[in-house]
Design a protein around this motif. Structure first.
Motif, PDB file in Angstrom:
ATOM      1  N   VAL A 117      -0.300  -0.147   4.713  1.00  0.00           N
ATOM      2  CA  VAL A 117      -0.884   0.492   3.529  1.00  0.00           C
ATOM      3  C   VAL A 117      -2.317   0.002   3.299  1.00  0.00           C
ATOM      4  N   ALA A 118      -2.540  -1.297   3.578  1.00  0.00           N
ATOM      5  CA  ALA A 118      -3.884  -1.859   3.357  1.00  0.00           C
ATOM      6  C   ALA A 118      -4.922  -1.219   4.271  1.00  0.00           C
ATOM      7  N   LEU A 119      -4.497  -0.776   5.462  1.00  0.00           N
ATOM      8  CA  LEU A 119      -5.463  -0.275   6.441  1.00  0.00           C
ATOM      9  C   LEU A 119      -5.516   1.249   6.513  1.00  0.00           C
ATOM     10  N   ARG A 120      -4.949   1.941   5.530  1.00  0.00           N
ATOM     11  CA  ARG A 120      -5.015   3.406   5.593  1.00  0.00           C
ATOM     12  C   ARG A 120      -6.137   3.944   4.687  1.00  0.00           C
ATOM     13  N   ASP A 121      -6.460   5.193   4.890  1.00  0.00           N
ATOM     14  CA  ASP A 121      -7.528   5.841   4.123  1.00  0.00           C
ATOM     15  C   ASP A 121      -7.181   5.813   2.630  1.00  0.00           C
ATOM     16  N   PRO A 122      -8.085   5.296   1.771  1.00  0.00           N
ATOM     17  CA  PRO A 122      -7.775   5.238   0.333  1.00  0.00           C
ATOM     18  C   PRO A 122      -7.500   6.614  -0.279  1.00  0.00           C
ATOM     19  N   ASN A 123      -8.005   7.691   0.357  1.00  0.00           N
ATOM     20  CA  ASN A 123      -7.782   9.036  -0.197  1.00  0.00           C
ATOM     21  C   ASN A 123      -6.585   9.740   0.431  1.00  0.00           C
ATOM     22  N   SER A 124      -5.839   9.037   1.264  1.00  0.00           N
ATOM     23  CA  SER A 124      -4.702   9.666   1.939  1.00  0.00           C
ATOM     24  C   SER A 124      -3.526   9.825   0.980  1.00  0.00           C
ATOM     25  N   THR A 125      -2.573  10.635   1.391  1.00  0.00           N
ATOM     26  CA  THR A 125      -1.397  10.851   0.552  1.00  0.00           C
ATOM     27  C   THR A 125      -0.518   9.603   0.578  1.00  0.00           C
ATOM     28  N   PRO A 126       0.177   9.321  -0.520  1.00  0.00           N
ATOM     29  CA  PRO A 126       1.007   8.111  -0.563  1.00  0.00           C
ATOM     30  C   PRO A 126       2.153   8.159   0.445  1.00  0.00           C
ATOM     31  N   GLY A 127       2.596   7.015   0.861  1.00  0.00           N
ATOM     32  CA  GLY A 127       3.666   6.883   1.849  1.00  0.00           C
ATOM     33  C   GLY A 127       3.568   5.485   2.406  1.00  0.00           C
TER      34      GLY A 127
END
Lengths: 108, 174
Positions: free
Chosen positions: A32-42
């Protein structure tokens, strides 16, 4: 001398499974820390590309540096005081030889 | 009497910290100490005292008195005997106490939120909370801040791992 039996192998498998279960929250934390901040939750699975800049962004935006220094100072001083006061009090409680020693341990 | 003092310390286990939250806040507020890190340090020291005294007493009761008697024969006073003989022997339990209390203090959120919010002395958990809003949270940034905030305590854990293991193996037996 211990022999490597089928039971040992089964125990090893169980321990590996337990270790894998313990790793799940850490993997979720990193993914979660390394994903796009604007991506959909998951929460499960890594999304590519990995956004390592999130760590520096979060540190800068939240002023993490001074906060870490404050945390380190507060933790160090607290732990040192706890150890000094509690060990002295415990020593007095366990080794008391005179009547007034018990009273003094209250103020130590 | 000594047993009474020991149990007096242990009564600290009976009372939840939340019970003292309001009176403590009012007291520190009147003393002008809200926003000062000394406030949370005092609360941590007092709050961890029962558990720490319990651990140290369990360890020191099992510690042979021969070393102290030898030190007495050599002319050591009580204070010198404690700091140069007993305290080094209690290193395993000291390691255990250090890591357990350090983890508790480092991860505590409520006390810094009450006493340090709004000032320049906020702690790492409060900084992580920056990205949590009333209706939404930026989870990638929250988790990134979490990773940064756990690094120091993780380093401390690995440095003291030997003492922790030894402490749990020998320091906790009653």
């Amino acid at each position: 001398m211990n022999r490597y039996t089928g039971r040992t192998f089964a125990l090893e498998l169980v321990l590996i499974a337990v270790a894998a279960i313990f790793m799940v929250p850490i993997l979720v934390l990193i993914s979660v820390a390394l994903r796009d901040p604007n991506s959909t939750p998951g929460f499960l699975g890594f999304t590519w590309p990995l956004h390592f800049e999130n760590i520096s962004t979060a540190s800068t935006a939240s002023a993490m540096g001074p906060s870490l220094v404050n945390s380190i100072v507060i933790t160090t001083v607290s732990v040192a005081l706890i150890i000094v006061v509690a060990s002295a009090a415990s020593y007095t409680i366990t080794r008391r030889t005179q009547r007034w020693s018990a009273a003094s341990s209250i103020f130590s | 009497m000594v047993r009474g003092v020991f149990y007096l310390f242990l009564t600290g286990f009976l009372f939840p910290g939340q019970l003292a939250m309001l009176p403590l806040y009012l007291t520190f507020s009147k003393a002008g100490l809200v926003g000062n890190p000394v406030t949370v340090i005092l609360i941590y020291v007092a709050g961890h005292m029962p558990f720490t005294v319990f651990l140290y007493c369990a360890f020191l009761r099992d510690l042979p008195r021969d070393y102290e008697e030898a030190a007495t024969i050599d002319g050591a006073g009580s204070l010198r005997m404690f700091w140069t003989v007993v305290f080094p022997l209690a290193r395993p339990v000291t390691g255990t106490v250090a890591i357990l209390t350090a983890l508790g203090v480092w991860n505590d959120f409520l006390n810094p939120l009450l006493y340090l919010t709004g000032g320049n002395t906020r702690t790492a958990p409060l900084s992580v909370y920056t990205f949590v809003g009333e209706y939404s949270a930026n989870w990638p940034l929250v988790f990134s801040a979490l990773i940064t905030s756990v690094i120091p305590i993780l380093v401390a854990y690995f440095l003291m791992q030997r003492f922790i293991m030894r402490g749990f193996a020998s320091g906790l037996k009653g």
